[in-house]
Design a protein around this motif. Structure first.
Motif, PDB file in Angstrom:
ATOM      1  N   PRO A 117      49.815  39.985 -19.616  1.00 56.42           N
ATOM      2  CA  PRO A 117      48.526  40.562 -20.162  1.00 56.42           C
ATOM      3  C   PRO A 117      47.527  41.130 -19.132  1.00 56.42           C
ATOM      4  O   PRO A 117      46.809  41.903 -19.134  1.00 56.42           O
ATOM      5  N   LYS A 118      47.524  40.222 -17.989  1.00 56.21           N
ATOM      6  CA  LYS A 118      46.550  40.685 -16.753  1.00 56.21           C
ATOM      7  C   LYS A 118      46.824  42.003 -16.152  1.00 56.21           C
ATOM      8  O   LYS A 118      46.030  42.708 -16.005  1.00 56.21           O
ATOM      9  N   GLU A 119      48.187  42.210 -16.064  1.00 57.32           N
ATOM     10  CA  GLU A 119      48.818  43.639 -15.495  1.00 57.32           C
ATOM     11  C   GLU A 119      48.366  44.539 -16.428  1.00 57.32           C
ATOM     12  O   GLU A 119      47.874  45.760 -16.042  1.00 57.32           O
ATOM     13  N   TYR A 120      48.693  44.459 -17.658  1.00 59.22           N
ATOM     14  CA  TYR A 120      48.281  45.301 -18.691  1.00 59.22           C
ATOM     15  C   TYR A 120      46.598  45.849 -18.536  1.00 59.22           C
ATOM     16  O   TYR A 120      46.564  46.959 -18.631  1.00 59.22           O
ATOM     17  N   LEU A 121      45.844  44.828 -18.475  1.00 54.26           N
ATOM     18  CA  LEU A 121      44.543  44.991 -18.511  1.00 54.26           C
ATOM     19  C   LEU A 121      44.058  45.798 -17.245  1.00 54.26           C
ATOM     20  O   LEU A 121      43.211  46.823 -17.303  1.00 54.26           O
ATOM     21  N   GLN A 122      44.864  45.563 -16.033  1.00 54.56           N
ATOM     22  CA  GLN A 122      44.573  46.213 -14.620  1.00 54.56           C
ATOM     23  C   GLN A 122      45.092  47.748 -15.018  1.00 54.56           C
ATOM     24  O   GLN A 122      44.153  48.702 -14.534  1.00 54.56           O
ATOM     25  N   ILE A 123      46.162  48.110 -15.543  1.00 56.22           N
ATOM     26  CA  ILE A 123      46.695  49.454 -15.871  1.00 56.22           C
ATOM     27  C   ILE A 123      45.450  50.083 -16.574  1.00 56.22           C
ATOM     28  O   ILE A 123      45.054  51.223 -16.268  1.00 56.22           O
ATOM     29  N   LYS A 124      44.840  49.627 -17.673  1.00 55.79           N
ATOM     30  CA  LYS A 124      44.046  50.132 -18.572  1.00 55.79           C
ATOM     31  C   LYS A 124      42.843  50.636 -17.923  1.00 55.79           C
ATOM     32  O   LYS A 124      42.067  51.704 -17.976  1.00 55.79           O
ATOM     33  N   ARG A 125      42.409  49.615 -17.152  1.00 55.82           N
ATOM     34  CA  ARG A 125      41.266  49.545 -16.032  1.00 55.82           C
ATOM     35  C   ARG A 125      41.186  50.773 -15.271  1.00 55.82           C
ATOM     36  O   ARG A 125      40.433  51.478 -15.093  1.00 55.82           O
ATOM     37  N   ILE A 126      42.275  50.816 -14.506  1.00 53.19           N
ATOM     38  CA  ILE A 126      42.630  51.753 -13.356  1.00 53.19           C
ATOM     39  C   ILE A 126      42.462  53.268 -14.026  1.00 53.19           C
ATOM     40  O   ILE A 126      42.024  54.226 -13.558  1.00 53.19           O
ATOM     41  N   ASN A 127      43.114  53.241 -15.309  1.00 54.25           N
ATOM     42  CA  ASN A 127      43.357  54.627 -16.060  1.00 54.25           C
ATOM     43  C   ASN A 127      42.073  55.142 -16.232  1.00 54.25           C
ATOM     44  O   ASN A 127      41.578  56.167 -16.294  1.00 54.25           O
ATOM     45  N   GLN A 128      41.166  54.044 -16.919  1.00 57.82           N
ATOM     46  CA  GLN A 128      39.787  54.598 -17.320  1.00 57.82           C
ATOM     47  C   GLN A 128      39.097  54.762 -15.974  1.00 57.82           C
ATOM     48  O   GLN A 128      38.069  55.543 -16.201  1.00 57.82           O
ATOM     49  N   SER A 129      39.330  54.325 -14.770  1.00 59.42           N
ATOM     50  CA  SER A 129      38.615  54.526 -13.641  1.00 59.42           C
ATOM     51  C   SER A 129      38.957  56.198 -13.168  1.00 59.42           C
ATOM     52  O   SER A 129      38.178  56.973 -12.681  1.00 59.42           O
ATOM     53  N   LEU A 130      40.287  56.405 -13.416  1.00 54.86           N
ATOM     54  CA  LEU A 130      40.650  57.713 -12.780  1.00 54.86           C
ATOM     55  C   LEU A 130      39.796  58.839 -13.612  1.00 54.86           C
ATOM     56  O   LEU A 130      39.539  59.826 -13.226  1.00 54.86           O
ATOM     57  N   ALA A 131      39.800  58.722 -15.066  1.00 52.45           N
ATOM     58  CA  ALA A 131      39.148  59.568 -16.080  1.00 52.45           C
ATOM     59  C   ALA A 131      37.796  59.533 -15.757  1.00 52.45           C
ATOM     60  O   ALA A 131      37.082  60.765 -15.559  1.00 52.45           O
ATOM     61  N   TYR A 132      37.180  58.256 -15.396  1.00 55.77           N
ATOM     62  CA  TYR A 132      35.780  58.372 -15.087  1.00 55.77           C
ATOM     63  C   TYR A 132      35.158  59.086 -13.640  1.00 55.77           C
ATOM     64  O   TYR A 132      34.500  59.798 -13.713  1.00 55.77           O
ATOM     65  N   ILE A 167      52.834  59.939 -10.746  1.00 54.13           N
ATOM     66  CA  ILE A 167      52.425  59.128 -11.865  1.00 54.13           C
ATOM     67  C   ILE A 167      51.683  57.831 -11.551  1.00 54.13           C
ATOM     68  O   ILE A 167      52.189  57.169 -10.880  1.00 54.13           O
ATOM     69  N   PHE A 168      50.487  57.973 -11.926  1.00 54.17           N
ATOM     70  CA  PHE A 168      49.613  56.732 -11.868  1.00 54.17           C
ATOM     71  C   PHE A 168      50.187  55.745 -12.817  1.00 54.17           C
ATOM     72  O   PHE A 168      50.897  55.994 -13.638  1.00 54.17           O
ATOM     73  N   PRO A 169      49.370  54.536 -12.709  1.00 62.34           N
ATOM     74  CA  PRO A 169      49.893  53.577 -13.755  1.00 62.34           C
ATOM     75  C   PRO A 169      50.026  53.789 -14.980  1.00 62.34           C
ATOM     76  O   PRO A 169      49.224  54.575 -15.715  1.00 62.34           O
ATOM     77  N   GLU A 170      50.976  53.369 -15.836  1.00 63.39           N
ATOM     78  CA  GLU A 170      51.322  53.503 -17.220  1.00 63.39           C
ATOM     79  C   GLU A 170      51.759  52.312 -17.928  1.00 63.39           C
ATOM     80  O   GLU A 170      52.251  51.592 -17.292  1.00 63.39           O
ATOM     81  N   ASP A 171      51.550  52.307 -19.001  1.00 56.03           N
ATOM     82  CA  ASP A 171      51.683  50.994 -19.927  1.00 56.03           C
ATOM     83  C   ASP A 171      52.740  51.388 -20.853  1.00 56.03           C
ATOM     84  O   ASP A 171      52.821  50.807 -21.882  1.00 56.03           O
ATOM     85  N   GLN A 172      53.609  52.482 -20.888  1.00 56.71           N
ATOM     86  CA  GLN A 172      54.727  52.814 -21.584  1.00 56.71           C
ATOM     87  C   GLN A 172      55.891  52.964 -20.825  1.00 56.71           C
ATOM     88  O   GLN A 172      56.027  53.580 -20.040  1.00 56.71           O
ATOM     89  N   LEU A 173      57.022  52.475 -21.742  1.00 58.33           N
ATOM     90  CA  LEU A 173      58.141  52.686 -21.185  1.00 58.33           C
ATOM     91  C   LEU A 173      58.873  54.015 -21.559  1.00 58.33           C
ATOM     92  O   LEU A 173      58.348  54.702 -22.871  1.00 58.33           O
ATOM     93  N   VAL A 174      59.708  54.660 -20.900  1.00 54.47           N
ATOM     94  CA  VAL A 174      60.132  56.010 -21.019  1.00 54.47           C
ATOM     95  C   VAL A 174      61.772  56.154 -21.034  1.00 54.47           C
ATOM     96  O   VAL A 174      62.351  55.478 -19.928  1.00 54.47           O
ATOM     97  N   ILE A 175      62.367  56.546 -21.923  1.00 54.66           N
ATOM     98  CA  ILE A 175      63.770  57.120 -21.872  1.00 54.66           C
ATOM     99  C   ILE A 175      63.594  58.461 -21.179  1.00 54.66           C
ATOM    100  O   ILE A 175      63.044  59.540 -21.961  1.00 54.66           O
ATOM    101  N   THR A 176      64.610  58.908 -20.384  1.00 56.99           N
ATOM    102  CA  THR A 176      64.746  60.206 -19.913  1.00 56.99           C
ATOM    103  C   THR A 176      66.186  60.350 -20.066  1.00 56.99           C
ATOM    104  O   THR A 176      67.370  59.708 -19.609  1.00 56.99           O
ATOM    105  N   PHE A 177      66.549  61.789 -20.301  1.00 62.96           N
ATOM    106  CA  PHE A 177      67.939  62.538 -20.326  1.00 62.96           C
ATOM    107  C   PHE A 177      67.738  63.517 -19.479  1.00 62.96           C
ATOM    108  O   PHE A 177      67.006  64.498 -19.598  1.00 62.96           O
ATOM    109  N   SER A 178      68.660  63.633 -18.245  1.00 58.60           N
ATOM    110  CA  SER A 178      68.748  64.813 -17.389  1.00 58.60           C
ATOM    111  C   SER A 178      69.697  65.581 -17.954  1.00 58.60           C
ATOM    112  O   SER A 178      70.837  65.550 -17.803  1.00 58.60           O
TER     113      SER A 178
END
Length: 285
Positions: free
Chosen positions: A197-212, A37-48
């Motif tokens: 906010p800086k880390e958030y922007l970095q996550i968004k940019r890296i995910n954009q680069s992966l898709a690009y 899993i590469f960078p994500e800007d979302q929290l996740v709850i998981t139930f095993s």
């Protein structure tokens, strides 16, 4: 592998991105031993709901077991999951800061971590896993989770969350922000999301680069760095490796070596179901 996805409705649609469930009943259900899993800007709850699965951060060889109900923080480092026969995971992926509207606690410094659900949702949430395990279907688990979760909603936190969304829109527009306002909003941003906010922007940019890169395999790093707003190519390369564990060159090389079906499987690891459908239909018919 049995996989379900569903978007929420009503109140929770504002704060939850989607529900998901994975179930692996035999060896043929496991398309890859280790999921990245590469960078994500979302929290996740998981139930095993089944056998233990394993998670590692940054180092894909140092796995820790997960066999209960947990809250997983945002990723600013590559994260790895080892799947095995008997795994059955029910998850809730939240929109940026969404989970904070159901907990009075601050999420400051909560990133790249995995903690028991009761840390943020209270001791009563310890009983949720057993209740979900006793249900037969994905839809029943969603209904049960919502019945347990909605009473935790905090209107005052939701007001702060709404201000956060306005700030995120301003960040995305690259409009100049007043320094005093930025300092005030940054505190709320960290409290609700766990990152700056800086880390958030970095996550968004890296995910954009992966898709690009996936769409334009021959593109040059310099062009992409300028397109995404990095200072220069070196800054882009450094940030890309920090968040993914790979250089841009090695990532592109791996994509070039994939056969069409392999590409689709790989993309499932870091792209939402909606985007996966787009890329698989557009690029690899």
């Amino acid at each position: 592998m049995l996989i379900h996805y569903k978007k929420p409705e009503g109140l929770l649609a504002t704060y939850i991105d989607h529900y998901w469930e994975k179930k692996m009943e035999d060896e043929s259900d496991i398309p890859y031993e280790v999921e990245t899993i590469f960078p994500e800007d979302q929290l996740v709850i998981t139930f095993s709901l089944g056998n233990t699965y394993y998670r590692a951060v940054q180092n894909p060889k140092e796995f820790a077991p997960i066999s209960d109900a947990t809250i997983e923080a945002l990723h600013t480092l590559p994260t790895y999951y080892k799947h095995q026969v008997g795994n059955h995971i029910f998850g809730i992926k939240f929109k940026l800061g969404g989970l904070a509207c159901f907990s009075n606690l601050s999420f400051k410094n909560f990133n790249n971590e995995n903690v028991p659900i009761d840390k943020y949702l209270g001791q009563e949430s310890n009983a949720w896993l057993a209740q979900l395990q006793n249900l037969k279907t994905f839809e029943e688990r969603i209904d049960q989770f919502e019945e347990l979760f909605i009473p935790l909603f905090l209107p005052d936190r939701a007001k702060k969350w709404n201000r956060l969304q306005d700030f995120v829109e301003t960040l995305a527009s690259q409009t100049e922000i007043n320094a005093a306002l930025y300092k005030t909003i940054t505190r709320a941003f960290i409290e609700l999301t766990g990152i700056t906010p800086k880390e958030y922007l970095q996550i968004k940019r890296i995910n954009q680069s992966l898709a690009y890169f996936a769409q334009n395999k021959s593109s040059k790093n310099q062009e992409l760095a300028e397109l995404l707003g990095f200072y220069d190519t070196a800054h882009f390369n450094h940030t890309f490796k920090k968040f993914t564990g790979k250089t841009p060159q090695s990532f592109v090389s791996e994509i070039e070596q994939m056969q069409p079906n392999e590409f689709v499987e790989e993309f499932k690891q870091y792209i939402s179901p909606e985007h996966l459908l787009y890329y698989s239909s557009k690029k690899h018919q």
